[in-house]
Write a protein that holds these residues in place. Structure first.
Motif, PDB file in Angstrom:
ATOM      1  N   VAL A 205       0.851  -1.206   0.000  1.00  0.00           N
ATOM      2  CA  VAL A 205       0.000   0.000   0.000  1.00  0.00           C
ATOM      3  C   VAL A 205       0.881   1.249   0.000  1.00  0.00           C
ATOM      4  N   ALA A 206       1.903   1.254   0.856  1.00  0.00           N
ATOM      5  CA  ALA A 206       2.800   2.411   0.956  1.00  0.00           C
ATOM      6  C   ALA A 206       3.542   2.650  -0.357  1.00  0.00           C
ATOM      7  N   ALA A 207       3.969   1.560  -1.016  1.00  0.00           N
ATOM      8  CA  ALA A 207       4.683   1.689  -2.287  1.00  0.00           C
ATOM      9  C   ALA A 207       3.789   2.319  -3.352  1.00  0.00           C
ATOM     10  N   LEU A 208       2.533   1.925  -3.381  1.00  0.00           N
ATOM     11  CA  LEU A 208       1.595   2.472  -4.362  1.00  0.00           C
ATOM     12  C   LEU A 208       1.305   3.945  -4.075  1.00  0.00           C
ATOM     13  N   ARG A 209       1.125   4.272  -2.821  1.00  0.00           N
ATOM     14  CA  ARG A 209       0.879   5.672  -2.461  1.00  0.00           C
ATOM     15  C   ARG A 209       2.094   6.537  -2.799  1.00  0.00           C
ATOM     16  N   ASP A 210       3.285   6.006  -2.542  1.00  0.00           N
ATOM     17  CA  ASP A 210       4.508   6.752  -2.870  1.00  0.00           C
ATOM     18  C   ASP A 210       4.614   7.004  -4.377  1.00  0.00           C
ATOM     19  N   ALA A 211       4.007   6.102  -5.158  1.00  0.00           N
ATOM     20  CA  ALA A 211       4.039   6.245  -6.623  1.00  0.00           C
ATOM     21  C   ALA A 211       2.916   7.139  -7.138  1.00  0.00           C
ATOM     22  N   GLY A 212       2.123   7.697  -6.211  1.00  0.00           N
ATOM     23  CA  GLY A 212       1.079   8.645  -6.598  1.00  0.00           C
ATOM     24  C   GLY A 212      -0.268   8.033  -6.909  1.00  0.00           C
ATOM     25  N   LEU A 213      -0.461   6.766  -6.509  1.00  0.00           N
ATOM     26  CA  LEU A 213      -1.743   6.113  -6.748  1.00  0.00           C
ATOM     27  C   LEU A 213      -2.657   6.273  -5.528  1.00  0.00           C
ATOM     28  N   SER A 214      -3.957   6.225  -5.776  1.00  0.00           N
ATOM     29  CA  SER A 214      -4.947   6.329  -4.708  1.00  0.00           C
ATOM     30  C   SER A 214      -5.440   4.925  -4.358  1.00  0.00           C
TER      31      SER A 214
END
Length: 213
Positions: A139-148
């Protein structure tokens, strides 16, 4: 309509039937973490059983739609969440990507594999939730990549308090098709485990880190 209680029981039945879940309260397993456990869960076994694989794919898809609405991308969590996520993405006609347990040590050094676009609304797919640590790293990796991140779905959860706390702290919703409590109720009702072992199984869930020491 998503009849949660019926689905919880049916998934528990399937997982026990194909021995994706094994219960051994008197001969416990040892997890990688060092925890002693009366249960071992490997939901990859479901992939070898077409009718069960289809049922789980359909119900995970339904769960995504009813709990999270419209999404742009389905993301699997390495490794066991990858095939389940790909099946859900196929069912929904959506793009698919997955998050590695750690970044590649060669080439691009990618942590997320597949095409992603900043701002996409995504749902993650997992096979199993224990403490939630690996899921929340994804989840953190996706958020860091700008995804919701809308949330996460899984086949099964142990229902640990620590998982609830971890997901709450990360402000991430998660829902599962079945859970430990339903599994134990089903196993007890159908005499899959002896009545004398029920308390052992319930005690483990209360304090898994110390159980069996």
């Amino acid at each position: 309509m998503f009849n949660k209680s019926d689905i919880e029981l049916k998934v528990a039945e399937f997982l026990l039937q194909i021995k994706a879940i094994k219960l051994q309260p008197n001969n416990p397993f040892t997890w990688a973490s060092g925890w002693k456990s009366p249960i071992y869960c490997d939901n990859r076994v479901t992939l070898s059983h077409p009718s069960i694989r289809t049922y789980i794919r359909q119900k995970l898809t339904q769960l995504v739609q009813e709990e999270y609405g419209s999404v742009d991308l389905i993301v699997g969590v390495a490794t066991a969440g990858i095939p389940q996520g790909a099946l859900v993405a196929q069912e929904l006609g959506l793009p698919f990507a997955y998050v590695r347990a750690k970044a590649k040590e060669h080439g691009t050094g990618s942590l997320i594999e597949g095409e992603i676009v900043e701002g996409q609304r995504v749902v993650l797919v997992e096979d199993l939730i224990s403490t939630g640590k690996s899921s929340l790293a994804a989840v953190a990796a996706l958020r860091d990549a700008g995804l919701s991140v809308a949330g996460l779905v899984s086949i099964f959860t142990y229902g640990f308090d620590v998982a609830e706390e971890n997901f709450k702290a990360a402000k991430c919703r998660y829902t599962s098709l079945s859970n430990y409590e339903t599994l134990i109720d089903y196993a007890s009702e159908h005499s899959i485990i002896a009545g004398t072992d029920i308390e052992l199984l319930k005690k483990w869930r209360e304090n898994p880190a110390e159980w069996g020491r």
